[in-house]
Design a protein around this motif. Structure first.
Motif, mmCIF file in Angstrom:
data_model
loop_
_atom_site.group_PDB
_atom_site.id
_atom_site.type_symbol
_atom_site.label_atom_id
_atom_site.label_comp_id
_atom_site.label_asym_id
_atom_site.label_seq_id
_atom_site.Cartn_x
_atom_site.Cartn_y
_atom_site.Cartn_z
ATOM 1 N N ALA A 86 24.453 33.871 48.960
ATOM 2 C CA ALA A 86 25.344 35.275 49.509
ATOM 3 C C ALA A 86 26.828 34.573 49.574
ATOM 4 N N THR A 87 27.005 33.642 50.393
ATOM 5 C CA THR A 87 28.236 33.343 50.955
ATOM 6 C C THR A 87 29.223 32.462 50.022
ATOM 7 N N ALA A 88 28.467 31.661 48.872
ATOM 8 C CA ALA A 88 29.401 31.072 47.873
ATOM 9 C C ALA A 88 29.461 31.940 46.559
ATOM 10 N N ALA A 89 28.556 32.941 46.417
ATOM 11 C CA ALA A 89 28.380 33.650 45.110
ATOM 12 C C ALA A 89 28.738 35.057 45.113
ATOM 13 N N MET A 90 27.902 35.649 45.889
ATOM 14 C CA MET A 90 27.561 37.150 45.833
ATOM 15 C C MET A 90 28.926 37.780 46.430
ATOM 16 N N VAL A 91 29.224 37.176 47.650
ATOM 17 C CA VAL A 91 30.351 37.903 48.689
ATOM 18 C C VAL A 91 31.611 37.531 47.774
ATOM 19 N N PRO A 92 32.001 36.357 47.631
ATOM 20 C CA PRO A 92 33.138 36.083 47.198
ATOM 21 C C PRO A 92 33.446 36.821 45.779
ATOM 22 N N TRP A 93 32.300 36.883 44.820
ATOM 23 C CA TRP A 93 32.748 37.851 43.450
ATOM 24 C C TRP A 93 32.975 39.413 44.010
ATOM 25 N N ALA A 94 32.107 39.643 44.719
ATOM 26 C CA ALA A 94 32.085 41.007 45.238
ATOM 27 C C ALA A 94 33.791 41.325 45.609
ATOM 28 N N ILE A 95 34.193 40.716 46.519
ATOM 29 C CA ILE A 95 35.507 40.693 47.206
ATOM 30 C C ILE A 95 36.778 40.692 45.939
ATOM 31 N N ALA A 96 36.219 39.601 45.441
ATOM 32 C CA ALA A 96 37.651 39.263 44.083
ATOM 33 C C ALA A 96 37.610 40.311 43.340
ATOM 34 N N HIS A 97 36.409 41.070 42.885
ATOM 35 C CA HIS A 97 36.541 42.223 41.927
ATOM 36 C C HIS A 97 36.396 43.580 42.405
ATOM 37 N N ALA A 98 36.284 43.847 43.901
ATOM 38 C CA ALA A 98 36.523 45.272 44.171
ATOM 39 C C ALA A 98 37.017 45.193 45.793
ATOM 40 N N GLY A 99 37.713 44.077 46.257
ATOM 41 C CA GLY A 99 38.222 44.262 47.400
ATOM 42 C C GLY A 99 39.806 44.694 47.230
ATOM 43 N N SER A 100 40.349 45.179 48.087
ATOM 44 C CA SER A 100 41.658 45.489 48.215
ATOM 45 C C SER A 100 42.305 44.080 48.264
ATOM 46 N N VAL B 133 16.852 34.406 56.893
ATOM 47 C CA VAL B 133 16.755 35.745 56.291
ATOM 48 C C VAL B 133 16.657 36.622 57.612
ATOM 49 N N GLY B 134 17.222 37.808 57.646
ATOM 50 C CA GLY B 134 17.257 38.690 58.965
ATOM 51 C C GLY B 134 17.381 40.131 58.413
ATOM 52 N N GLU B 135 17.205 40.680 59.630
ATOM 53 C CA GLU B 135 17.522 42.409 59.658
ATOM 54 C C GLU B 135 18.728 42.786 60.156
ATOM 55 N N LEU B 136 19.496 43.613 59.794
ATOM 56 C CA LEU B 136 20.627 44.303 60.450
ATOM 57 C C LEU B 136 20.262 45.716 60.823
ATOM 58 N N VAL B 137 20.786 46.232 61.881
ATOM 59 C CA VAL B 137 20.425 47.747 62.441
ATOM 60 C C VAL B 137 21.923 48.130 62.833
ATOM 61 N N PHE B 138 22.528 49.262 62.065
ATOM 62 C CA PHE B 138 23.474 49.632 62.420
ATOM 63 C C PHE B 138 23.632 51.046 62.955
ATOM 64 N N ASP B 139 24.168 51.102 64.029
ATOM 65 C CA ASP B 139 24.618 52.464 64.760
ATOM 66 C C ASP B 139 26.210 52.632 64.951
ATOM 67 N N SER B 140 26.433 53.423 63.939
ATOM 68 C CA SER B 140 27.735 53.926 64.033
ATOM 69 C C SER B 140 28.842 52.585 63.850
ATOM 70 N N THR B 141 28.441 51.757 63.160
ATOM 71 C CA THR B 141 28.993 50.445 63.001
ATOM 72 C C THR B 141 30.272 50.326 62.138
ATOM 73 N N PRO B 142 31.373 49.849 62.687
ATOM 74 C CA PRO B 142 32.507 49.891 61.795
ATOM 75 C C PRO B 142 32.390 48.997 60.777
ATOM 76 N N ALA B 143 33.022 49.500 59.416
ATOM 77 C CA ALA B 143 32.890 48.913 58.482
ATOM 78 C C ALA B 143 34.058 49.333 57.475
ATOM 79 N N ASP B 144 34.226 48.037 56.562
ATOM 80 C CA ASP B 144 35.575 48.236 55.631
ATOM 81 C C ASP B 144 34.975 48.228 54.329
ATOM 82 N N MET B 145 35.276 49.459 53.577
ATOM 83 C CA MET B 145 34.719 49.699 52.474
ATOM 84 C C MET B 145 35.557 48.732 51.440
ATOM 85 N N LEU B 146 34.858 48.052 50.239
ATOM 86 C CA LEU B 146 35.561 47.637 49.105
ATOM 87 C C LEU B 146 36.005 48.842 48.143
ATOM 88 N N PRO B 147 37.170 49.107 48.173
ATOM 89 C CA PRO B 147 37.534 50.326 47.223
ATOM 90 C C PRO B 147 37.082 50.268 45.957
#
Length: 360
Positions: A89-103, A192-206
């Motif tokens: 995730a941290t060295a492959a999936m996330v950098p690629w996503a931000i580079a290709h879809a992030g502002s 590996v874990g679980e995330l639970v969101f309760d009106s959690t602020p999030a920054d969408m990749l445009p």
């Protein structure tokens, strides 16, 4: 046409391998697995010095700008040493996503920190692959609600999260309304874990308004998991062959027995084609985009099956001691087992491949 690794790529694997032999021997991996460390910080720091987190970050943002094939070679080496560090995730999936879809702002804020290894980011995209009951994430464009299971690289400073529409969001680990729970899995070398969101602020990749971006991120993750399994399976095969040369029964090394020879030969015969398969899938992701999803699905499924066979057979070559904790074979065995399930098991991946080919 000859398709092989360049001298630089071979040197990359050799450099990572030499470092891990020194910094992450089996005893160090055991200490991490048996201890309470959220992350093997010392091993991760050394990998940061080697530039591993910067591989898929472009030079403009402080990275190296490597290819996906380069990253897959790093993943293979990490899997071969069952390195207890984040990567997929941290060295492959996330950098690629931000580079290709992030502002521009998101790229400037996240990519340099990712390249330096200053922050670790997890990926919560499992529900896109196959949602479990009550596990889904909904969004109003600014906040998230719901649950995400099997988050990769869980012990992180932030997360890349996909909602039901396959849009991607960046969420900080300390965001309001975010609850985190570490899951117990067979593979104790990675969190590996679980995330639970309760009106959690999030920054969408445009750019992720196009669901193709999310699918591409999943394809990339599958390639990295397949490469990791390839490295782990190769390590188990190597250990089995070496053990067969040393273990003596009836006055002869067991490697001289025809049955053991056949077991080792079959492992090698099944595993070697997987190497070219991983290489091609990684190459296609960058260079042959029209084929990349199909090759990623087939590679993830096939390497998972072959890895499972190698893990089982290599353990059998070791006999009874292979099932104990003494040799640590279970660490590779479980790593392969976890990779098999993450981001879709073989049946799921083949089902997607069949749909892509419009097969019944």
């Amino acid at each position: 046409m000859e398709f092989g690794l360049s001298a630089e790529q071979l040197l990359l694997q050799e450099s990572i391998g030499r470092y891990l032999e020194r910094a992450a021997p089996l005893e160090r991996v055991r200490a991490f697995v048996d201890g309470d460390e959220p992350r093997a910080a010392d091993i991760w720091a050394g990998l940061c010095d080697l530039g591993i987190p910067a591989m898929l970050v472009n030079e403009q943002h402080g990275g190296i700008g490597c290819t996906v094939l380069d990253a897959a070679l790093a993943a293979e080496t990490l899997g071969g040493h069952v390195a207890p560090v984040p990567f997929v995730a941290t060295a492959a999936m996330v950098p690629w996503a931000i580079a290709h879809a992030g502002s521009d702002e998101q790229q400037a804020g996240w990519l340099p920190k990712l390249a330096e290894g200053e922050v670790v980011t997890g990926a919560a995209l499992t529900e896109v692959v196959g949602a479990r009951e009550d596990a889904c994430v909904e969004s109003d464009g600014k906040t998230l609600r719901g649950k995400a299971l099997f988050v990769l690289d869980f012990e992180a400073n932030g997360y890349l999260v996909a909602d039901q529409q396959q849009r991607l969001y960046l969420v900080k680990a300390d965001a309001a309304g975010l609850a985190r729970r570490l899951l117990v899995t067979v593979d104790a070398t990675r969190a590996v874990g679980e995330l639970v969101f309760d009106s959690t602020p999030a920054d969408m990749l445009p750019g992720s308004a196009d669901p193709e971006i999310c699918r591409r991120v999943i394809d990339l993750g599958r390639i990295m998991l397949a490469a990791d399994s390839l490295g782990a399976a190769q390590s188990m095969l190597t250990q089995a062959v070496e053990y067969s040369k040393q273990r003596v029964q009836f006055g002869r090394p067991i490697g001289s027995f025809q049955a053991v020879k056949h077991m080792c030969a079959e492992m090698a015969a099944r595993l070697e084609p997987c190497r070219a398969m991983v290489w091609y899938a990684a190459h296609a992701f960058d260079a042959i985009v029209d084929e990349s999803r199909l090759t990623a699905c087939h590679t993830k499924a096939h390497v998972a099956e072959v890895g499972t066979f190698v893990a089982r057979t290599a353990t059998e070559v070791h006999g009874g001691i292979g099932f104990t904790d003494e040799l640590g074979l279970h660490l590779w065995f479980k790593r392969i087992g976890a990779n098999r399930q993450l981001l879709g098991n073989p049946d799921r991946a083949r089902e997607e491949a069949a749909r892509l080919q419009e097969l019944p």
